[in-house]
Design an enzyme around this catalytic site. Structure first.
Site, PDB file in Angstrom:
ATOM      1  N   PRO A  94      32.595  63.751  81.312  1.00  0.00           N
ATOM      2  CA  PRO A  94      32.002  65.087  81.204  1.00  0.00           C
ATOM      3  C   PRO A  94      31.300  65.356  79.878  1.00  0.00           C
ATOM      4  CG  PRO A  94      34.399  65.205  81.136  1.00  0.00           C
ATOM      5  CD  PRO A  94      34.039  63.802  81.538  1.00  0.00           C
ATOM      6  N   ASN A  95      30.176  66.038  80.004  1.00  0.00           N
ATOM      7  CA  ASN A  95      29.338  66.513  78.893  1.00  0.00           C
ATOM      8  C   ASN A  95      28.514  65.426  78.220  1.00  0.00           C
ATOM      9  OD1 ASN A  95      30.086  69.338  79.021  1.00  0.00           O
ATOM     10  ND2 ASN A  95      32.096  68.698  78.280  1.00  0.00           N
ATOM     11  N   ARG A  99      22.709  68.166  71.531  1.00  0.00           N
ATOM     12  CA  ARG A  99      23.593  68.973  70.670  1.00  0.00           C
ATOM     13  C   ARG A  99      24.543  68.067  69.909  1.00  0.00           C
ATOM     14  NH1 ARG A  99      24.807  73.106  75.540  1.00  0.00           N
ATOM     15  NH2 ARG A  99      22.602  73.283  75.952  1.00  0.00           N
ATOM     16  N   TYR A 130      27.940  62.940  67.650  1.00  0.00           N
ATOM     17  CA  TYR A 130      27.729  61.967  68.728  1.00  0.00           C
ATOM     18  C   TYR A 130      26.430  61.169  68.612  1.00  0.00           C
ATOM     19  CZ  TYR A 130      31.635  64.456  70.782  1.00  0.00           C
ATOM     20  OH  TYR A 130      32.869  65.015  71.001  1.00  0.00           O
ATOM     21  N   ASN A 181      33.482  55.543  79.317  1.00  0.00           N
ATOM     22  CA  ASN A 181      33.787  56.563  78.321  1.00  0.00           C
ATOM     23  C   ASN A 181      34.237  57.794  79.115  1.00  0.00           C
ATOM     24  OD1 ASN A 181      33.968  58.515  76.405  1.00  0.00           O
ATOM     25  ND2 ASN A 181      31.962  58.152  75.485  1.00  0.00           N
ATOM     26  N   ALA A 231      36.405  63.761  77.491  1.00  0.00           N
ATOM     27  CA  ALA A 231      37.630  64.547  77.285  1.00  0.00           C
ATOM     28  C   ALA A 231      38.741  64.180  78.277  1.00  0.00           C
ATOM     29  CB  ALA A 231      37.307  66.037  77.380  1.00  0.00           C
ATOM     30  N   GLU A 234      37.480  50.650  77.454  1.00  0.00           N
ATOM     31  CA  GLU A 234      37.263  52.066  77.117  1.00  0.00           C
ATOM     32  C   GLU A 234      36.473  52.152  75.818  1.00  0.00           C
ATOM     33  OE1 GLU A 234      40.594  54.773  77.490  1.00  0.00           O
ATOM     34  OE2 GLU A 234      40.114  55.611  75.515  1.00  0.00           O
ATOM     35  N   HIS A 245      34.328  54.892  72.974  1.00  0.00           N
ATOM     36  CA  HIS A 245      34.024  56.238  72.493  1.00  0.00           C
ATOM     37  C   HIS A 245      32.987  56.147  71.390  1.00  0.00           C
ATOM     38  CE1 HIS A 245      37.259  57.945  74.799  1.00  0.00           C
ATOM     39  NE2 HIS A 245      38.009  56.932  74.409  1.00  0.00           N
ATOM     40  N   ARG A 275      39.741  62.339  64.283  1.00  0.00           N
ATOM     41  CA  ARG A 275      39.380  63.709  64.675  1.00  0.00           C
ATOM     42  C   ARG A 275      40.651  64.528  64.940  1.00  0.00           C
ATOM     43  NH1 ARG A 275      34.783  63.651  69.025  1.00  0.00           N
ATOM     44  NH2 ARG A 275      34.671  65.822  68.313  1.00  0.00           N
TER      45      ARG A 275
HETATM   46  O1  CA2 Z   1      33.567  60.077  71.121  1.00  0.00           O
HETATM   47  C1  CA2 Z   1      33.494  60.036  72.348  1.00  0.00           C
HETATM   48  O2  CA2 Z   1      32.772  59.264  72.955  1.00  0.00           O
HETATM   49  C2  CA2 Z   1      34.296  61.058  73.178  1.00  0.00           C
HETATM   50  O3  CA2 Z   1      34.690  60.416  74.371  1.00  0.00           O
HETATM   51  C3  CA2 Z   1      33.347  62.214  73.468  1.00  0.00           C
HETATM   52  C4  CA2 Z   1      34.013  63.355  74.214  1.00  0.00           C
HETATM   53  C5  CA2 Z   1      35.290  63.799  73.492  1.00  0.00           C
HETATM   54  O4  CA2 Z   1      35.957  64.787  74.251  1.00  0.00           O
HETATM   55  C6  CA2 Z   1      36.233  62.612  73.248  1.00  0.00           C
HETATM   56  O5  CA2 Z   1      37.349  63.101  72.531  1.00  0.00           O
HETATM   57  C7  CA2 Z   1      35.538  61.539  72.454  1.00  0.00           C
HETATM   58  C8  CA2 Z   1      33.084  64.570  74.293  1.00  0.00           C
HETATM   59  C9  CA2 Z   1      31.777  64.284  74.957  1.00  0.00           C
HETATM   60  C10 CA2 Z   1      30.918  65.497  74.786  1.00  0.00           C
HETATM   61  O6  CA2 Z   1      29.605  65.079  74.559  1.00  0.00           O
HETATM   62  C11 CA2 Z   1      28.733  65.979  74.010  1.00  0.00           C
HETATM   63  C12 CA2 Z   1      27.487  65.501  73.717  1.00  0.00           C
HETATM   64  C13 CA2 Z   1      26.564  66.332  73.139  1.00  0.00           C
HETATM   65  C14 CA2 Z   1      26.876  67.651  72.895  1.00  0.00           C
HETATM   66  C15 CA2 Z   1      28.129  68.135  73.211  1.00  0.00           C
HETATM   67  C16 CA2 Z   1      29.064  67.281  73.781  1.00  0.00           C
END
Ligand code: CA2
Length: 145
Positions: free
Chosen positions: A9-10, A17, A22, A73, A76, A97, A99, A106
């Site tokens: 997700p996201n 953003r 990221y 990946n 969340a 896996e 990230h 974090r």
């Molecule tokens: O660091 C990673 O790849 C994560 O899997 C990213 C997840 C986070 O919840 C994990 O703890 C670590 C969040 C992905 C959200 O991606 C976004 C990208 C751009 C703007 C906002 C969120």
């Protein structure tokens, strides 16, 4: 050899953003880099992104029919989803896996991964390179199995 690349997700928002956390690359940029690397390995990739836990689980189950491994990946869901972990256990495909960020540097709620214990390994903290290193590790693992 064929691998499923699963984005949680996201991650569809990448590049739009939070570039400080990221990176500036979009999900398409990452997928294209993976395609290039996979072509060098002589393997093919199927890409799937979803914001829905159930759809991710369906993709994992579907991979058992025609894939040799999963690069994922879970975003969340990494920290919350027993259901995704159960799906990975059920299909028993080798899985790496990855990230983008270093989840261990974090917030404490990101330190625990429910899915990493059923993966071959986890790579985090290297941005797009986490995915590229992950694909290399998955390819080498399957090749030598
Ligand atoms: O660091 C990673 O790849 C994560 O899997 C990213 C997840 C986070 O919840 C994990 O703890 C670590 C969040 C992905 C959200 O991606 C976004 C990208 C751009 C703007 C906002 C969120």
């Amino acid at each position: 050899m064929k691998f499923l690349v699963l984005h949680g997700p996201n991650l569809n928002l990448l590049g739009t953003r939070e570039p400080g956390v990221y990176g500036a690359q979009t999900l398409d940029d990452i997928n294209q880099s993976l395609e290039k690397l996979a072509a060098g390995f002589g393997c093919s990739l199927i890409f799937f992104q979803s914001n829905s836990e159930g759809e991710l689980i369906n993709a994992i189950q579907g991979a058992s029919a025609d894939c040799d491994g999963i690069l994922m990946n879970p975003a969340a869901y990494t920290h919350t989803s027993i259901a995704i972990r159960d799906a990975l256990t059920a299909v028993a495909l080798p899985c790496v896996e990855v990230h983008l960020s270093n989840i261990h540097s974090r917030e404490s709620f990101r330190h625990k991964s429910l899915t990493a214990p059923v993966a071959i390994g986890q790579i985090c903290g290297f941005g797009r390179d986490s995915y590229l290193l992950g694909l290399r590790a998955l390819f080498n693992h399957v090749k030598s199995a």
